[in-house]
Design a protein around this motif. Structure first.
Motif, PDB file in Angstrom:
ATOM      1  N   LEU A  80       0.900  -1.285  -0.064  1.00 37.50           N
ATOM      2  CA  LEU A  80       0.092  -0.289  -0.482  1.00 37.50           C
ATOM      3  C   LEU A  80       0.911   1.410   0.536  1.00 37.50           C
ATOM      4  O   LEU A  80       1.948   0.566   0.908  1.00 37.50           O
ATOM      5  CB  LEU A  80      -1.041  -0.149   1.051  1.00 37.50           C
ATOM      6  CG  LEU A  80      -2.179  -0.966   1.491  1.00 37.50           C
ATOM      7  CD1 LEU A  80      -2.715  -0.940   2.821  1.00 37.50           C
ATOM      8  CD2 LEU A  80      -2.957  -1.313  -0.068  1.00 37.50           C
ATOM      9  N   TRP A  81       0.381   2.371  -0.675  1.00 40.35           N
ATOM     10  CA  TRP A  81       0.961   3.678  -1.025  1.00 40.35           C
ATOM     11  C   TRP A  81       0.082   5.109  -0.486  1.00 40.35           C
ATOM     12  O   TRP A  81      -1.226   3.964  -0.055  1.00 40.35           O
ATOM     13  CB  TRP A  81       1.524   4.010  -2.668  1.00 40.35           C
ATOM     14  CG  TRP A  81       2.244   2.782  -2.921  1.00 40.35           C
ATOM     15  CD1 TRP A  81       1.032   1.526  -3.201  1.00 40.35           C
ATOM     16  CD2 TRP A  81       3.683   2.807  -2.943  1.00 40.35           C
ATOM     17  NE1 TRP A  81       3.201   0.576  -4.151  1.00 40.35           N
ATOM     18  CE2 TRP A  81       4.749   1.523  -4.008  1.00 40.35           C
ATOM     19  CE3 TRP A  81       4.960   3.935  -3.153  1.00 40.35           C
ATOM     20  CZ2 TRP A  81       5.017   1.645  -4.660  1.00 40.35           C
ATOM     21  CZ3 TRP A  81       5.721   3.984  -3.506  1.00 40.35           C
ATOM     22  CH2 TRP A  81       6.189   1.993  -4.328  1.00 40.35           C
ATOM     23  N   PRO A  82       1.046   5.797   0.422  1.00 40.00           N
ATOM     24  CA  PRO A  82      -0.428   7.074   0.440  1.00 40.00           C
ATOM     25  C   PRO A  82      -1.012   6.991  -0.961  1.00 40.00           C
ATOM     26  O   PRO A  82      -2.444   7.188  -0.152  1.00 40.00           O
ATOM     27  CB  PRO A  82       0.469   7.776  -0.356  1.00 40.00           C
ATOM     28  CG  PRO A  82       2.287   7.410   0.180  1.00 40.00           C
ATOM     29  CD  PRO A  82       2.357   6.386  -0.490  1.00 40.00           C
ATOM     30  N   GLN A  83      -1.160   6.718  -1.500  1.00 38.36           N
ATOM     31  CA  GLN A  83      -2.494   7.310  -2.892  1.00 38.36           C
ATOM     32  C   GLN A  83      -3.701   6.496  -2.205  1.00 38.36           C
ATOM     33  O   GLN A  83      -4.798   6.034  -2.952  1.00 38.36           O
ATOM     34  CB  GLN A  83      -2.150   6.468  -3.992  1.00 38.36           C
ATOM     35  CG  GLN A  83      -1.366   7.244  -4.856  1.00 38.36           C
ATOM     36  CD  GLN A  83       0.527   7.089  -4.131  1.00 38.36           C
ATOM     37  OE1 GLN A  83       0.654   6.175  -4.037  1.00 38.36           O
ATOM     38  NE2 GLN A  83       1.127   7.782  -4.978  1.00 38.36           N
ATOM     39  N   ASP A  84      -3.054   5.039  -1.336  1.00 42.64           N
ATOM     40  CA  ASP A  84      -4.393   4.470  -1.086  1.00 42.64           C
ATOM     41  C   ASP A  84      -4.995   4.807   0.185  1.00 42.64           C
ATOM     42  O   ASP A  84      -4.950   3.506   1.243  1.00 42.64           O
ATOM     43  CB  ASP A  84      -3.658   2.422  -1.123  1.00 42.64           C
ATOM     44  CG  ASP A  84      -2.969   2.050  -1.860  1.00 42.64           C
ATOM     45  OD1 ASP A  84      -4.250   1.928  -3.079  1.00 42.64           O
ATOM     46  OD2 ASP A  84      -1.884   1.966  -2.167  1.00 42.64           O
ATOM     47  N   ALA A  85      -4.657   5.613   0.457  1.00 45.74           N
ATOM     48  CA  ALA A  85      -4.697   5.954   2.153  1.00 45.74           C
ATOM     49  C   ALA A  85      -7.296   5.706   1.660  1.00 45.74           C
ATOM     50  O   ALA A  85      -7.039   5.900   3.733  1.00 45.74           O
ATOM     51  CB  ALA A  85      -4.608   7.992   2.512  1.00 45.74           C
ATOM     52  N   LEU A  87      -8.094   3.821   1.439  1.00 46.43           N
ATOM     53  CA  LEU A  87      -8.266   1.800   2.254  1.00 46.43           C
ATOM     54  C   LEU A  87      -8.471   2.090   3.671  1.00 46.43           C
ATOM     55  O   LEU A  87      -8.464   1.275   4.505  1.00 46.43           O
ATOM     56  CB  LEU A  87      -7.304   0.905   1.479  1.00 46.43           C
ATOM     57  CG  LEU A  87      -7.796   0.630  -0.261  1.00 46.43           C
ATOM     58  CD1 LEU A  87      -6.404  -0.385  -0.496  1.00 46.43           C
ATOM     59  CD2 LEU A  87      -8.842  -0.478   0.069  1.00 46.43           C
ATOM     60  N   LEU A  88      -7.339   2.893   3.963  1.00 52.28           N
ATOM     61  CA  LEU A  88      -6.660   2.851   5.425  1.00 52.28           C
ATOM     62  C   LEU A  88      -8.161   3.983   6.136  1.00 52.28           C
ATOM     63  O   LEU A  88      -8.226   2.973   7.416  1.00 52.28           O
ATOM     64  CB  LEU A  88      -5.944   3.760   5.654  1.00 52.28           C
ATOM     65  CG  LEU A  88      -5.289   4.301   7.330  1.00 52.28           C
ATOM     66  CD1 LEU A  88      -4.795   2.709   8.650  1.00 52.28           C
ATOM     67  CD2 LEU A  88      -4.379   5.271   7.479  1.00 52.28           C
ATOM     68  N   ALA A  89      -8.779   4.475   5.225  1.00 55.60           N
ATOM     69  CA  ALA A  89     -10.008   5.195   6.677  1.00 55.60           C
ATOM     70  C   ALA A  89     -10.842   4.172   6.532  1.00 55.60           C
ATOM     71  O   ALA A  89     -11.446   4.033   7.336  1.00 55.60           O
ATOM     72  CB  ALA A  89     -10.421   6.604   5.294  1.00 55.60           C
ATOM     73  N   ILE A  90     -10.839   3.644   5.785  1.00 55.78           N
ATOM     74  CA  ILE A  90     -12.128   2.157   4.777  1.00 55.78           C
ATOM     75  C   ILE A  90     -11.935   1.749   6.435  1.00 55.78           C
ATOM     76  O   ILE A  90     -13.193   0.932   7.263  1.00 55.78           O
ATOM     77  CB  ILE A  90     -12.613   1.633   4.334  1.00 55.78           C
ATOM     78  CG1 ILE A  90     -13.038   2.515   2.798  1.00 55.78           C
ATOM     79  CG2 ILE A  90     -13.664   0.255   4.048  1.00 55.78           C
ATOM     80  CD1 ILE A  90     -13.190   2.207   1.340  1.00 55.78           C
ATOM     81  N   ALA A  91     -10.996   1.262   6.709  1.00 59.87           N
ATOM     82  CA  ALA A  91     -10.600  -0.177   7.487  1.00 59.87           C
ATOM     83  C   ALA A  91     -10.440   0.303   9.238  1.00 59.87           C
ATOM     84  O   ALA A  91     -11.060   0.248   9.648  1.00 59.87           O
ATOM     85  CB  ALA A  91      -8.794  -0.321   8.163  1.00 59.87           C
ATOM     86  N   LEU A  92     -10.176   1.866   9.577  1.00 60.26           N
ATOM     87  CA  LEU A  92     -10.541   2.465  10.538  1.00 60.26           C
ATOM     88  C   LEU A  92     -11.976   2.997  10.660  1.00 60.26           C
ATOM     89  O   LEU A  92     -12.715   2.440  12.196  1.00 60.26           O
ATOM     90  CB  LEU A  92      -9.737   3.781  10.535  1.00 60.26           C
ATOM     91  CG  LEU A  92      -7.779   3.849  10.191  1.00 60.26           C
ATOM     92  CD1 LEU A  92      -7.711   5.928  10.657  1.00 60.26           C
ATOM     93  CD2 LEU A  92      -7.642   3.481  11.728  1.00 60.26           C
ATOM     94  N   SER A 349     -12.589  -1.827  -3.806  1.00 55.28           N
ATOM     95  CA  SER A 349     -11.621  -0.942  -3.713  1.00 55.28           C
ATOM     96  C   SER A 349     -10.032  -1.547  -3.490  1.00 55.28           C
ATOM     97  O   SER A 349      -9.262  -1.203  -4.920  1.00 55.28           O
ATOM     98  CB  SER A 349     -11.196  -0.155  -2.744  1.00 55.28           C
ATOM     99  OG  SER A 349     -12.287   1.144  -2.245  1.00 55.28           O
ATOM    100  N   ILE A 350     -10.244  -2.389  -3.315  1.00 56.09           N
ATOM    101  CA  ILE A 350      -9.015  -3.798  -2.836  1.00 56.09           C
ATOM    102  C   ILE A 350      -8.849  -4.025  -4.779  1.00 56.09           C
ATOM    103  O   ILE A 350      -8.176  -4.249  -5.476  1.00 56.09           O
ATOM    104  CB  ILE A 350      -8.351  -4.641  -2.071  1.00 56.09           C
ATOM    105  CG1 ILE A 350      -8.621  -3.647  -0.728  1.00 56.09           C
ATOM    106  CG2 ILE A 350      -7.759  -5.347  -2.920  1.00 56.09           C
ATOM    107  CD1 ILE A 350      -8.802  -4.806   0.531  1.00 56.09           C
ATOM    108  N   ASP A 351     -10.312  -4.781  -4.841  1.00 57.17           N
ATOM    109  CA  ASP A 351     -10.381  -5.328  -6.402  1.00 57.17           C
ATOM    110  C   ASP A 351      -9.870  -4.737  -7.060  1.00 57.17           C
ATOM    111  O   ASP A 351      -9.586  -4.911  -8.074  1.00 57.17           O
ATOM    112  CB  ASP A 351     -11.479  -6.559  -5.749  1.00 57.17           C
ATOM    113  CG  ASP A 351     -11.710  -6.847  -7.731  1.00 57.17           C
ATOM    114  OD1 ASP A 351     -11.147  -8.282  -7.638  1.00 57.17           O
ATOM    115  OD2 ASP A 351     -12.438  -6.275  -8.651  1.00 57.17           O
TER     116      ASP A 351
END
Length: 463
Positions: A80-85, A87-92, A349-351
């Motif tokens: 994961l890169w900063p562009q995948d922020a 995904l982090l927001a969704i996980a939180l 989003s991951i797919d």
């Protein structure tokens, strides 16, 4: 004569109840077993995950690594890169909704079984018990004057606590700096300032919070303890005392009008936060269930049914008439719907996450070059970003103008999880009827993930 007003004015303000150090009595039972199962499970994951290796292209790297220096997060095969922020927001959001959902169902289960404060306090108290004895022996030792024996026991206990806190800090930092390199650098003190800061801070934090503060964190410091009540409703199941069955208490002298509670006080002795659950729901209660284990043992010995203290809702304790009305819980349906929606969004989003990204920068130092054969050339710098953990070959094809073609190399290798800046030259016929800045598109495709490609817009300058 003192009036009520004068008494109020002269009263001392106490910010918290002064109880002294709590020495909780150890108890066996199903909730204690579950609690220690979660201690083992969480610590195996925490201490073990940073040592896992992941094979990539014949080489290995740490399977779980938050590589802040290179702005990448490795989760096994996912990079994961900063562009995948997003995904982090969704996980939180999913984690927060999961916490709210569990709290609405059964109160502070997170606090009682998987909260790091609870887990490490349990470990530290277990060590204290093995060294100093049971709760009565520890209380007697604390109240006794300093002797050689007491100094030795206290030194041994705090030494083991510091060792565990230190290893916990190393493990924590090992998720941000490769743990094998970190361990090799520690004897030489060859670590960076941030690594050193977090090793000291997290080690001291673990030692103070789990060894010294203990229940004070749950009673006075944890914000979750304060706002948990807004997530409760009459149907939320918490550790509760059935006063209709237990009262009036009778001690050892039982009669026909007495309740089942014999007022032994063991529910208070085993409580890690030192509360009396018979006084009703209190914000200090972490729903660990240890008082249930203790009370069930007493009920079994007295021949009364177990469950005097149990997980029960306020509606259930109030009686069937109230309980039936409280079963309609729209908030549970909302939590389930939101959890489902955000989980689906995360999976989608991951797919749909592209295997690569491309940034196109046109050379602004020379708008164009006129070649001897009359063709017009423009130079570009492309930053090719491989978002996967396998090497890729990216091919560039220009679109948007007749006769536009790539001069020289048009296919470029990009290593796994890396950025490769490359130079690209495009050429167009000199007799083109167009002039000035023309919009074009670069189609970038990969030899992996068949059918995956992306288009980046840029421009081509004509005289």
């Amino acid at each position: 004569m003192d009036t009520p007003v004068s008494k109020i004015r002269t009263a001392k303000l106490e910010l918290y109840r002064k109880k002294g150090k709590i020495h909780a009595k150890a108890v066996d039972g199903r909730f204690n077993t579950l609690r220690w199962t979660m201690v083992w499970l969480t610590q195996i994951v925490f201490y073990g995950a940073c040592w896992l290796e992941w094979e990539v292209g014949g080489a290995s790297r740490q399977a779980v690594l938050f590589d802040i220096a290179h702005e990448k997060l490795y989760l096994f095969g996912l990079v994961l890169w900063p562009q995948d922020a997003l995904l982090l927001a969704i996980a939180l959001i999913i984690a927060a909704l999961g916490l709210f959902f569990v709290t609405a169902l059964a109160g502070r289960l997170f606090c009682g079984f998987v909260c790091p404060q609870t887990v490490y306090t349990s470990i530290f108290v277990w060590i204290e018990t093995k060294i100093e004895g049971d709760h009565l022996a520890r209380l007697k030792l604390d109240q006794s004057p300093m002797t050689t024996r007491k100094l030795a026991l206290k030194s041994l206990k705090h030494g083991i606590w510091l060792a565990i806190a230190g290893w916990t800090a190393i493990t924590f930092v090992g998720y941000f700096s490769p743990i094998r390199d970190l361990l090799a650098a520690l004897p030489r003190l060859d670590i960076g300032p941030w690594e050193g800061f977090w090793l000291i801070f997290y080690g001291a934090f673990t030692y103070v919070q789990a060894g010294l503060a203990r229940e004070a964190v749950c009673q006075h410091m944890c914000p979750y303890a304060r706002f948990q009540g807004v997530m409760f409703d009459p149907a939320t199941r918490n550790v509760a005392y059935d006063s209709r069955r237990g009262e009036p208490r009778h001690g050892r002298l039982n009669n026909a009008t007495s309740g089942d509670c014999i007022d032994c006080g063991i529910c208070v002795e085993v409580c890690p936060t030192g509360i009396d659950i018979r006084h009703g729901l209190q914000y200090q209660c972490i729903n660990c269930g240890l008082c249930i284990d203790a009370c069930d043992q007493v009920m079994t010995r007295t021949g009364a049914p177990t469950g005097l203290i149990r997980f029960a809702s306020a509606a259930e304790l109030a009686g069937p008439a109230v309980g039936d009305k409280a079963n309609l819980r729209p908030r549970i349906a909302v939590y389930i719907a939101m959890l489902t929606a955000f989980s689906a969004l995360g999976a989608w989003s991951i797919d749909r996450r592209p295997p690569f990204l491309v940034d196109v920068i046109r050379d602004r130092g020379a708008l164009h070059r006129e070649m001897p054969d009359g063709r017009i050339e423009n130079a570009y710098t492309l930053k090719l970003m491989n978002l996967t953990d396998t090497p890729q070959e990216l091919s560039i094809d220009p679109e948007g103008m007749a006769g536009l073609e790539v001069i020289g190399q048009r296919s470029f290798p990009v290593a796994a999880g890396s950025i490769n800046p490359v130079h690209l030259t495009l050429s167009a016929p000199g007799d083109c009827i167009l002039s000035g800045l023309q919009p074009i598109t670069l189609r970038v495709s990969t030899n992996h993930a068949a059918g995956r490609q992306m288009r980046e817009n840029t421009s081509f300058f004509l005289p």
